[in-house]
Structures are given as C-alpha cells and as structure tokens.
Design a protein around this motif. Structure first.
Motif, PDB file in Angstrom:
ATOM      1  N   ALA A 134       0.830  -1.206   0.000  1.00  0.00           N
ATOM      2  CA  ALA A 134       0.000   0.000   0.000  1.00  0.00           C
ATOM      3  C   ALA A 134       0.862   1.252   0.000  1.00  0.00           C
ATOM      4  CB  ALA A 134      -0.920  -0.016   1.215  1.00  0.00           C
ATOM      5  N   LYS A 135       1.974   1.197   0.731  1.00  0.00           N
ATOM      6  CA  LYS A 135       2.878   2.352   0.707  1.00  0.00           C
ATOM      7  C   LYS A 135       3.475   2.565  -0.689  1.00  0.00           C
ATOM      8  CE  LYS A 135       4.272   2.233   5.573  1.00  0.00           C
ATOM      9  NZ  LYS A 135       5.404   2.059   6.516  1.00  0.00           N
ATOM     10  N   SER A 136       3.780   1.453  -1.366  1.00  0.00           N
ATOM     11  CA  SER A 136       4.301   1.574  -2.737  1.00  0.00           C
ATOM     12  C   SER A 136       3.255   2.156  -3.672  1.00  0.00           C
ATOM     13  CB  SER A 136       4.751   0.201  -3.247  1.00  0.00           C
ATOM     14  OG  SER A 136       5.789  -0.317  -2.443  1.00  0.00           O
ATOM     15  N   ALA A 137       2.005   1.739  -3.503  1.00  0.00           N
ATOM     16  CA  ALA A 137       0.922   2.284  -4.325  1.00  0.00           C
ATOM     17  C   ALA A 137       0.755   3.773  -4.074  1.00  0.00           C
ATOM     18  CB  ALA A 137      -0.374   1.540  -4.029  1.00  0.00           C
ATOM     19  N   VAL A 138       0.916   4.189  -2.858  1.00  0.00           N
ATOM     20  CA  VAL A 138       0.835   5.625  -2.542  1.00  0.00           C
ATOM     21  C   VAL A 138       1.945   6.375  -3.240  1.00  0.00           C
ATOM     22  CG1 VAL A 138       1.068   7.322  -0.685  1.00  0.00           C
ATOM     23  CG2 VAL A 138      -0.358   5.312  -0.357  1.00  0.00           C
ATOM     24  N   ALA A 139       3.136   5.787  -3.235  1.00  0.00           N
ATOM     25  CA  ALA A 139       4.262   6.450  -3.895  1.00  0.00           C
ATOM     26  C   ALA A 139       4.000   6.590  -5.401  1.00  0.00           C
ATOM     27  CB  ALA A 139       5.541   5.657  -3.634  1.00  0.00           C
ATOM     28  N   ARG A 140       3.460   5.531  -6.033  1.00  0.00           N
ATOM     29  CA  ARG A 140       3.175   5.603  -7.471  1.00  0.00           C
ATOM     30  C   ARG A 140       2.090   6.646  -7.746  1.00  0.00           C
ATOM     31  NH1 ARG A 140       3.488  -0.054  -6.901  1.00  0.00           N
ATOM     32  NH2 ARG A 140       1.200  -0.175  -6.912  1.00  0.00           N
ATOM     33  N   ALA A 141       1.047   6.632  -6.939  1.00  0.00           N
ATOM     34  CA  ALA A 141      -0.031   7.602  -7.131  1.00  0.00           C
ATOM     35  C   ALA A 141       0.469   9.014  -6.913  1.00  0.00           C
ATOM     36  CB  ALA A 141      -1.181   7.289  -6.181  1.00  0.00           C
ATOM     37  N   GLN A 142       1.375   9.189  -5.987  1.00  0.00           N
ATOM     38  CA  GLN A 142       1.928  10.511  -5.731  1.00  0.00           C
ATOM     39  C   GLN A 142       2.744  10.995  -6.929  1.00  0.00           C
ATOM     40  OE1 GLN A 142       1.622  12.425  -2.597  1.00  0.00           O
ATOM     41  NE2 GLN A 142       2.156  13.922  -4.179  1.00  0.00           N
ATOM     42  N   ALA A 143       3.509  10.064  -7.505  1.00  0.00           N
ATOM     43  CA  ALA A 143       4.312  10.430  -8.675  1.00  0.00           C
ATOM     44  C   ALA A 143       3.403  10.791  -9.863  1.00  0.00           C
ATOM     45  CB  ALA A 143       5.239   9.275  -9.047  1.00  0.00           C
ATOM     46  N   ALA A 144       2.338   9.989 -10.051  1.00  0.00           N
ATOM     47  CA  ALA A 144       1.413  10.283 -11.156  1.00  0.00           C
ATOM     48  C   ALA A 144       0.716  11.619 -10.936  1.00  0.00           C
ATOM     49  CB  ALA A 144       0.391   9.158 -11.276  1.00  0.00           C
ATOM     50  N   ALA A 145       0.318  11.917  -9.732  1.00  0.00           N
ATOM     51  CA  ALA A 145      -0.340  13.191  -9.441  1.00  0.00           C
ATOM     52  C   ALA A 145       0.618  14.353  -9.653  1.00  0.00           C
ATOM     53  CB  ALA A 145      -0.862  13.176  -8.007  1.00  0.00           C
TER      54      ALA A 145
ATOM     55  N   ARG B  74      -6.949  15.695 -11.939  1.00  0.00           N
ATOM     56  CA  ARG B  74      -7.957  15.337 -10.944  1.00  0.00           C
ATOM     57  C   ARG B  74      -8.000  13.826 -10.710  1.00  0.00           C
ATOM     58  NH1 ARG B  74     -10.851  19.631 -13.522  1.00  0.00           N
ATOM     59  NH2 ARG B  74     -11.917  18.148 -14.896  1.00  0.00           N
ATOM     60  N   SER B  75      -7.885  13.058 -11.793  1.00  0.00           N
ATOM     61  CA  SER B  75      -7.893  11.598 -11.657  1.00  0.00           C
ATOM     62  C   SER B  75      -6.676  11.110 -10.855  1.00  0.00           C
ATOM     63  CB  SER B  75      -7.900  10.949 -13.051  1.00  0.00           C
ATOM     64  OG  SER B  75      -7.829   9.541 -12.936  1.00  0.00           O
TER      65      SER B  75
ATOM     66  N   ASP C  97      -8.171  20.784 -21.192  1.00  0.00           N
ATOM     67  CA  ASP C  97      -9.199  20.083 -20.400  1.00  0.00           C
ATOM     68  C   ASP C  97      -8.769  18.660 -20.079  1.00  0.00           C
ATOM     69  OD1 ASP C  97     -10.805  22.291 -20.365  1.00  0.00           O
ATOM     70  OD2 ASP C  97     -11.999  21.665 -22.133  1.00  0.00           O
ATOM     71  N   ARG C  98      -8.165  18.000 -21.047  1.00  0.00           N
ATOM     72  CA  ARG C  98      -7.696  16.647 -20.786  1.00  0.00           C
ATOM     73  C   ARG C  98      -6.604  16.635 -19.700  1.00  0.00           C
ATOM     74  NH1 ARG C  98      -8.574  16.039 -26.442  1.00  0.00           N
ATOM     75  NH2 ARG C  98      -6.438  16.718 -26.867  1.00  0.00           N
ATOM     76  N   ALA C  99      -5.774  17.648 -19.713  1.00  0.00           N
ATOM     77  CA  ALA C  99      -4.715  17.730 -18.679  1.00  0.00           C
ATOM     78  C   ALA C  99      -5.332  17.955 -17.296  1.00  0.00           C
ATOM     79  CB  ALA C  99      -3.734  18.847 -19.013  1.00  0.00           C
ATOM     80  N   ARG C 100      -6.350  18.814 -17.240  1.00  0.00           N
ATOM     81  CA  ARG C 100      -7.004  19.030 -15.942  1.00  0.00           C
ATOM     82  C   ARG C 100      -7.669  17.736 -15.451  1.00  0.00           C
ATOM     83  NH1 ARG C 100      -8.864  24.156 -18.331  1.00  0.00           N
ATOM     84  NH2 ARG C 100      -7.698  25.875 -17.333  1.00  0.00           N
ATOM     85  N   THR C 101      -8.327  17.022 -16.388  1.00  0.00           N
ATOM     86  CA  THR C 101      -8.988  15.768 -16.006  1.00  0.00           C
ATOM     87  C   THR C 101      -7.971  14.754 -15.500  1.00  0.00           C
ATOM     88  OG1 THR C 101     -10.737  16.169 -17.639  1.00  0.00           O
ATOM     89  CG2 THR C 101     -10.450  13.903 -16.834  1.00  0.00           C
ATOM     90  N   ALA C 102      -6.821  14.691 -16.202  1.00  0.00           N
ATOM     91  CA  ALA C 102      -5.775  13.748 -15.776  1.00  0.00           C
ATOM     92  C   ALA C 102      -5.246  14.104 -14.383  1.00  0.00           C
ATOM     93  CB  ALA C 102      -4.633  13.747 -16.796  1.00  0.00           C
TER      94      ALA C 102
ATOM     95  N   GLN D  33       3.154  14.387 -11.727  1.00  0.00           N
ATOM     96  CA  GLN D  33       3.364  14.537 -13.172  1.00  0.00           C
ATOM     97  C   GLN D  33       2.174  15.230 -13.817  1.00  0.00           C
ATOM     98  OE1 GLN D  33       3.997  10.888 -15.234  1.00  0.00           O
ATOM     99  NE2 GLN D  33       4.491  11.874 -17.193  1.00  0.00           N
ATOM    100  N   ALA D  34       0.952  14.880 -13.423  1.00  0.00           N
ATOM    101  CA  ALA D  34      -0.245  15.512 -13.996  1.00  0.00           C
ATOM    102  C   ALA D  34      -0.300  16.989 -13.631  1.00  0.00           C
ATOM    103  CB  ALA D  34      -1.495  14.795 -13.495  1.00  0.00           C
ATOM    104  N   SER D  35       0.091  17.308 -12.438  1.00  0.00           N
ATOM    105  CA  SER D  35       0.082  18.716 -12.020  1.00  0.00           C
ATOM    106  C   SER D  35       1.126  19.502 -12.790  1.00  0.00           C
ATOM    107  CB  SER D  35       0.334  18.822 -10.509  1.00  0.00           C
ATOM    108  OG  SER D  35      -0.696  18.194  -9.777  1.00  0.00           O
ATOM    109  N   ASP D  36       2.313  18.892 -12.979  1.00  0.00           N
ATOM    110  CA  ASP D  36       3.357  19.589 -13.728  1.00  0.00           C
ATOM    111  C   ASP D  36       2.930  19.806 -15.179  1.00  0.00           C
ATOM    112  OD1 ASP D  36       4.907  19.612 -11.462  1.00  0.00           O
ATOM    113  OD2 ASP D  36       6.093  17.838 -12.013  1.00  0.00           O
ATOM    114  N   THR D  37       2.294  18.777 -15.773  1.00  0.00           N
ATOM    115  CA  THR D  37       1.819  18.909 -17.173  1.00  0.00           C
ATOM    116  C   THR D  37       0.793  20.024 -17.286  1.00  0.00           C
ATOM    117  OG1 THR D  37       2.218  16.552 -17.578  1.00  0.00           O
ATOM    118  CG2 THR D  37       0.710  17.694 -19.091  1.00  0.00           C
ATOM    119  N   LEU D  38      -0.142  20.080 -16.369  1.00  0.00           N
ATOM    120  CA  LEU D  38      -1.157  21.124 -16.391  1.00  0.00           C
ATOM    121  C   LEU D  38      -0.528  22.494 -16.207  1.00  0.00           C
ATOM    122  CD1 LEU D  38      -4.144  21.926 -16.516  1.00  0.00           C
ATOM    123  CD2 LEU D  38      -4.252  21.568 -14.024  1.00  0.00           C
TER     124      LEU D  38
END
Length: 357
Positions: free
Chosen positions: A121-132, A164-165, A157-162, A134-139
């Motif tokens: 679960a900690k690893s999943a949090v780390a992956r989700a944190q990295a994805a979030a 939020r997801s 709009d697609r960047a904002r959706t990504a 990256q999405a914030s940086d792209t936006l």
C-alpha cells in the motif's frame, strides 16, 4: 538414797533439748544454703512446640494416613485431599497453553501478510503521488501556452482531467495504506497471554502438590477429630502436631531465685509420671514478663501464674525454659508435671554480683 542424789535425779536434763535446737538450726541453714545454691521447684511442666496442621487447599479427605496420638517422622504422609479438581485445573491450563502455542504461529503468518500488504500500500501511494505530481506539472506547463495558441482548449481540459484523476487515485491509495497499517496488530498480546497461562499452570501444579499433606518434622499427632470424607478448608487446622525434636520443662521460679540463673545454666529435671529417672538439661531462656494480677489491666499474651496466698505478699514467679537433653519419648507428654533443680555455676554468681554492683 541421799538428799544429794535425790536432787540430782530431779534436775531436768537440758542437753537433749539443746542438741535438738542445734540440729534444727543446722537443718534450717542447710535448707537455706541448698535453696540458694540449687533453686528447686515442683511448679513445672513438660512443654514442646506445636503447630496446627492446615491444608493449603480445600477439599474432601480421601486418605487419612495417621491416627490420634501417633508418632510420625518428617516427610511421612498425613492425609490426602481429593486431587481431581486440581488435576483438571492443571489439564485445562496446559490445554489452553497448547492451543495458544498453535495460534501464535498462525497469527504471526497473518501479521506477516498484513505487513506485506501495508508495504504494498505504501508503494501504491508512492506511485499515485508520482502520477499526481506529473499531472500537475503537465497542467502547469500547458496553461500558459493556450493563450499563444500552442495548445488547444481540449488538450488543456484533458490535462485538468488527468490531474484530478491522479489526485483521486492518490487519496484512495493513501486511505488503503492507512487501513493496511492499522491491520498490522502483532502477536504481543498473545505472547503476554502465554505468560499468564504459564503462571496458571505453575499455580495448578502447586495446588496439586498441596493436596498431599506431609509431616514437616518429627512429631506426634494429637487432637485428631476428623475422618475420610470430611471436607476441610484451606488454612483451617485439621489436628495438632507436637514437635518432638525438642522437649522443654517450664519451671516457674520465684523472682528472688533468678539472680544466678542464666541461659546455659545446668539443670536436672524429672517427671512426676516417673520420679526415678533424672534428665539433664540447660536453661534455654528466662521469662521477662508475667501477668502481675494486681487488680490492674491484664497484660495480654503474658504467662498467667496464679499466686496461691492472697493475704500474704508472695514472691512473683517467672517461667524458666529448660531444654532437656536426650528426653525419653515414652515419658514426655505435653503438660506433664515435673520437678526442676537448677545448678548455678560459680561464674554465674560472679556475674550476678558484678551486675548488682
């Protein structure tokens, strides 16, 4: 017969009376000297220490191995209490311990799995944190470019959706990680419970041993008033056991006879049940308190020695405890009347004189 001879015959003879007086004085002096040098009293009795034999556990007597007034040796069986309740308690405690020992490894494996889940679960949090991130940086990079026409509104709009997801996935992963960490309970509570069960086993084993009562020393059973089948309670005496390893004679001596008596002073005693046998002994201790019986408050716990002549001032008596050497077990009985003669030694006299000076 002449007048002179007649007068001599009528004159009383005084020498027999004088001889009787002299002999009486000598006898009185001898008695006083004897009493002073070797105090003697028939106000004495045989004594031995006693205990009340009490079981440490309660139950019904299933085996009574002694009879009243029987002599026993140290370690001899006295009686047995029904051991079954204590055997069952021991079996239950051992079974509970065995069950717990089997449960601990299973729980440990479950804990290990929970630990692995928490790590995942900690690893999943780390992956989700990295994805979030990256999405914030792209936006953040795309937002300034829309005004220059480098990106379209749909791309933004697609960047904002990504973004939020990615943030939602991060929140879900964090929640799962918290649940996984909370599920890791460990086996500390079970290990502590095992220590409790081990103590219960030792207690049950001790109670089972207590169900068999043995003589703590050489003695004689008295006041036995029970039989097989009688229910006995813990700490309640079943009978009395006289300690026959040591016999004493308690001699109540007048206070004016105590000056030359010390612990260790030799003594000779004999019992009224057989006056022909003498026993040697030594003074073990001298009493330091009796109930004065002067009309005041009674001194609780002190020996009560009755004065026999109430209208004359009588010297108080104090108990002198004499340890008997090689007592005959056939003759010595608790409370048997006895006679004691003390033999103060010369250094006792010197010590007494020094103490008085």
């Amino acid at each position: 017969m002449s007048a002179a001879n007649s007068g001599a015959a009528k004159r009383p003879r005084t020498w027999p009376a004088l001889l009787l007086i002299v002999l009486t004085v000598i006898a009185v002096i001898a008695v006083i000297w004897r009493v002073d040098t070797a105090p003697r009293t028939d106000d004495a009795y045989a004594y031995a220490d006693t205990i009340g034999v009490s079981p440490e556990v309660s139950g019904k007597i299933v085996n009574l191995a002694v009879r009243d007034n029987q002599a026993v040796k140290q370690g001899d069986l006295l009686f047995e209490i029904d051991p079954r309740p204590y055997q069952y308690a021991l079996m239950r405690a051992k079974a509970s311990l065995a069950q717990l020992d089997a449960q601990i490894p299973l729980t440990q494996r479950s804990v290990n799995a929970q630990t692995y889940g928490a790590a995942a679960a900690k690893s999943a949090v780390a992956r989700a944190q990295a994805a979030a991130n990256q999405a914030s940086d792209t936006l953040a990079r795309m937002a300034p470019l829309i005004a220059k026409g480098y990106v379209s509104a749909d791309d933004l709009d697609r960047a904002r959706t990504a973004q939020r997801s990615a943030l939602a996935e991060l929140a879900a992963a964090q929640a799962q990680a918290r649940e996984a960490e909370a599920a890791v309970s460990g086996v500390d509570a079970l290990v502590a419970q095992r220590a409790v069960l081990q103590a219960e086993i030792e207690t049950a084993q001790l109670n089972l041993e207590y169900a068999t009562v043995r003589a703590p020393f050489d003695g004689r059973v008295v006041e036995l008033r029970t039989q097989v089948g009688q229910y006995v309670s813990a700490q309640k005496p079943v009978f009395t056991l006289i300690d026959t390893r040591h016999w004493y004679v308690i001699a109540n001596l007048r206070e004016n006879e105590l000056g030359r008596i010390r612990p260790g002073t030799p003594a000779t005693v004999y019992l009224m049940s057989n006056t022909g046998i003498r026993f040697s002994g030594t003074v073990d201790s001298i009493g330091f308190g009796v109930d004065p019986q002067d009309g005041g408050d009674s001194a609780n716990g002190l020996p009560n020695i009755q004065r026999s002549i109430n209208w004359v001032h009588v010297a108080q008596r104090f108990p002198v405890k004499i340890l008997v050497d090689h007592p005959d077990p056939r003759l010595f009985r608790l409370g048997t009347s006895a006679v004691a003669v003390l033999h103060p030694r010369e250094h006792d006299t010197v010590a007494a004189s020094g103490a008085q000076s």
